[in-house]
Design a protein around this motif. Structure first.
Motif, PDB file in Angstrom:
ATOM      1  N   TRP A   1      31.484  45.455  49.971  1.00 46.99           N
ATOM      2  CA  TRP A   1      31.683  44.006  49.922  1.00 46.99           C
ATOM      3  C   TRP A   1      33.093  43.615  50.367  1.00 46.99           C
ATOM      4  CZ3 TRP A   1      28.413  46.666  46.892  1.00 46.99           C
ATOM      5  CH2 TRP A   1      27.105  46.208  46.781  1.00 46.99           C
TER       6      TRP A   1
ATOM      7  N   GLY B   1      32.540  46.637  44.637  1.00 46.16           N
ATOM      8  CA  GLY B   1      32.831  45.231  44.889  1.00 46.16           C
ATOM      9  C   GLY B   1      31.616  44.341  44.717  1.00 46.16           C
TER      10      GLY B   1
ATOM     11  N   PRO C   1      29.164  41.812  43.315  1.00 43.66           N
ATOM     12  CA  PRO C   1      29.239  40.769  42.293  1.00 43.66           C
ATOM     13  C   PRO C   1      28.261  41.055  41.150  1.00 43.66           C
ATOM     14  CG  PRO C   1      29.134  39.814  44.490  1.00 43.66           C
ATOM     15  CD  PRO C   1      28.847  41.272  44.646  1.00 43.66           C
TER      16      PRO C   1
ATOM     17  N   LEU D   1      38.879  35.404  50.643  1.00 37.30           N
ATOM     18  CA  LEU D   1      38.300  35.866  49.380  1.00 37.30           C
ATOM     19  C   LEU D   1      39.356  36.376  48.402  1.00 37.30           C
ATOM     20  CD1 LEU D   1      35.155  37.817  50.654  1.00 37.30           C
ATOM     21  CD2 LEU D   1      35.185  35.589  49.519  1.00 37.30           C
ATOM     22  N   ASN D   2      40.427  36.949  48.911  1.00 37.48           N
ATOM     23  CA  ASN D   2      41.385  37.627  48.050  1.00 37.48           C
ATOM     24  C   ASN D   2      42.714  36.904  47.854  1.00 37.48           C
ATOM     25  OD1 ASN D   2      40.139  40.509  47.522  1.00 37.48           O
ATOM     26  ND2 ASN D   2      39.778  40.067  49.682  1.00 37.48           N
TER      27      ASN D   2
ATOM     28  N   LYS E   1      28.959  37.140  47.810  1.00 34.78           N
ATOM     29  CA  LYS E   1      30.077  36.854  46.919  1.00 34.78           C
ATOM     30  C   LYS E   1      29.822  35.600  46.084  1.00 34.78           C
ATOM     31  CE  LYS E   1      33.132  40.147  47.359  1.00 34.78           C
ATOM     32  NZ  LYS E   1      33.541  40.981  46.207  1.00 34.78           N
ATOM     33  N   SER E   2      28.885  34.763  46.530  1.00 34.17           N
ATOM     34  CA  SER E   2      28.513  33.593  45.741  1.00 34.17           C
ATOM     35  C   SER E   2      27.445  33.925  44.704  1.00 34.17           C
ATOM     36  CB  SER E   2      27.994  32.480  46.664  1.00 34.17           C
ATOM     37  OG  SER E   2      26.708  32.793  47.170  1.00 34.17           O
TER      38      SER E   2
ATOM     39  N   ARG F   1      34.489  34.082  43.999  1.00 37.07           N
ATOM     40  CA  ARG F   1      34.233  35.389  43.392  1.00 37.07           C
ATOM     41  C   ARG F   1      33.864  35.238  41.923  1.00 37.07           C
ATOM     42  NH1 ARG F   1      39.713  37.948  44.665  1.00 37.07           N
ATOM     43  NH2 ARG F   1      38.978  39.566  43.228  1.00 37.07           N
TER      44      ARG F   1
ATOM     45  N   GLU G   1      30.531  36.553  40.031  1.00 34.02           N
ATOM     46  CA  GLU G   1      30.617  37.472  38.894  1.00 34.02           C
ATOM     47  C   GLU G   1      29.963  36.895  37.644  1.00 34.02           C
ATOM     48  OE1 GLU G   1      31.701  40.541  38.795  1.00 34.02           O
ATOM     49  OE2 GLU G   1      32.327  40.601  40.902  1.00 34.02           O
TER      50      GLU G   1
END
Length: 331
Positions: A249, A317, A319, A170-171, A34-35, A180, A184
């Motif tokens: 993810w 999901g 990235p 995360l969310n 996610k990084s 996130r 991205e």
């Protein structure tokens, strides 16, 4: 003839018991990815956390010390990965494979170096007690699923709780949202004041530390029995990488993915018992070669990777900047 309910219960129980390390490895890798970093060093990172956590836990006769040391030593692998790929811009795939080689080499070096001084798990009452079943009142008495889901050691509950907490982080938090964003589009995140370097370092260390806890679990599952030719992790790190894709993810879906992979992994142990207990429906299991059962988890891994490569990107999901080094000067 064996009691059908008992055989089925034990089969379901072991799907959870044996394969929770996959959950730790998968959730840790999700945090890392996610990084925006792709770390293929899960196998080696888990091995480092396993052996140092176990030795420290035995020396201190403390489950907490074992967990802490496994987290910290595995976190150092994440720090090494961060220095090489984030600061020095090394190739992430090559670096991850190097950490796997380094981690496994260190595992065998330390283990063989201990020789006859290798501590038995039975000498540490804290580790033995920490791996003992902890029944949840009421729920553990339910037929079949009671023992299968609610009568496990505390590390099982910790793994599931950690998956849920990472999903929430995360969310549902600003820090998770920023992480996130770094995964991205690190350039865009950098332009609005997010410290991309700090976020990558912190989460590479955090994710690797979580992987190390899975390695420590494997050490306890193997009763701390060191073999000079086989590693406790035994390919779980590679399966965890595939599980990240299977779970899209999502740390919560990783729990389901662990159970699916765990089913095939446990089948090789209980195929004979299932075939003997349910000869009409499952008798054919006894005719399947043992080698196929051992290969099943890796075959499923390959199928998942192939399916993910042809799957539509929409709704994924993954990235967008996964595996791409970020050069701030080119922003």
């Amino acid at each position: 003839m064996s009691d059908p309910i008992n055989v089925l219960t034990l089969f379901l129980f072991n799907i959870v018991l044996v394969n929770i390390p996959l959950l730790y490895g998968t959730v840790g890798e999700i945090v890392v990815e996610k990084s925006g970093s792709l770390d293929l060093g899960v196998e080696g990172t888990m091995a480092v956390g396993a052996i140092f956590g176990y030795l420290a836990g035995c020396a201190a006769n403390s489950l907490a010390v074992g967990l802490l040391v496994s987290f910290l030593t595995a976190g150092l692998c994440g720090l090494l990965f961060a220095v090489l790929t984030v600061s020095l811009q090394a190739n992430q795939n090559v670096t991850g494979l190097t950490i796997t080689t380094f981690g496994l080499g260190l595992y065998f070096f330390v283990g063989k170096g201990m020789g006859e001084r290798w501590p038995a798990m039975t000498s540490s009452s804290s580790l033995v007690g920490g791996y003992a079943a902890l029944e949840i009142p009421g729920l553990s008495k339910l037929p079949v699923i009671g023992k299968a889901l609610f009568s496990h050691n505390m590390l099982v509950y910790l793994g599931v709780t950690m998956a849920v907490l990472v999903w929430w982080y995360l969310n549902c938090t600003k820090t998770g949202l920023r992480l996130r964003a770094v995964g991205e589009n690190p350039g865009a995140a950098d332009s609005v004041g997010v410290n991309t370097l700090l976020y990558k370092y912190v989460h590479l260390i955090l994710g690797s530390g979580i992987m190390g806890l899975g390695g420590f679990y494997m050490a306890l599952y193997m009763s701390g029995s060191f073999e000079g030719s086989n590693c406790w992790i035994n390919g779980y790190g590679w399966i965890a990488i595939a599980l990240v894709i299977f779970a899209n993810w999502n740390p919560v879906l990783a729990v389901l993915g662990t159970l699916v992979f765990g089913f095939f992994n446990t089948l090789q142990i209980y195929s004979g018992a299932l075939a003997g207990t349910f000869p009409g429906a499952l008798g054919w299991l006894s005719t399947v070669p043992a080698q196929l059962y051992k290969a099943l988890p890796f075959i499923i891994t390959a199928i998942v990777l192939i399916a993910s490569s042809v799957r539509e990107k929409e709704g994924s999901g993954q990235p967008a900047a996964l595996g791409l080094n970020y050069f701030r000067e080119e922003r």
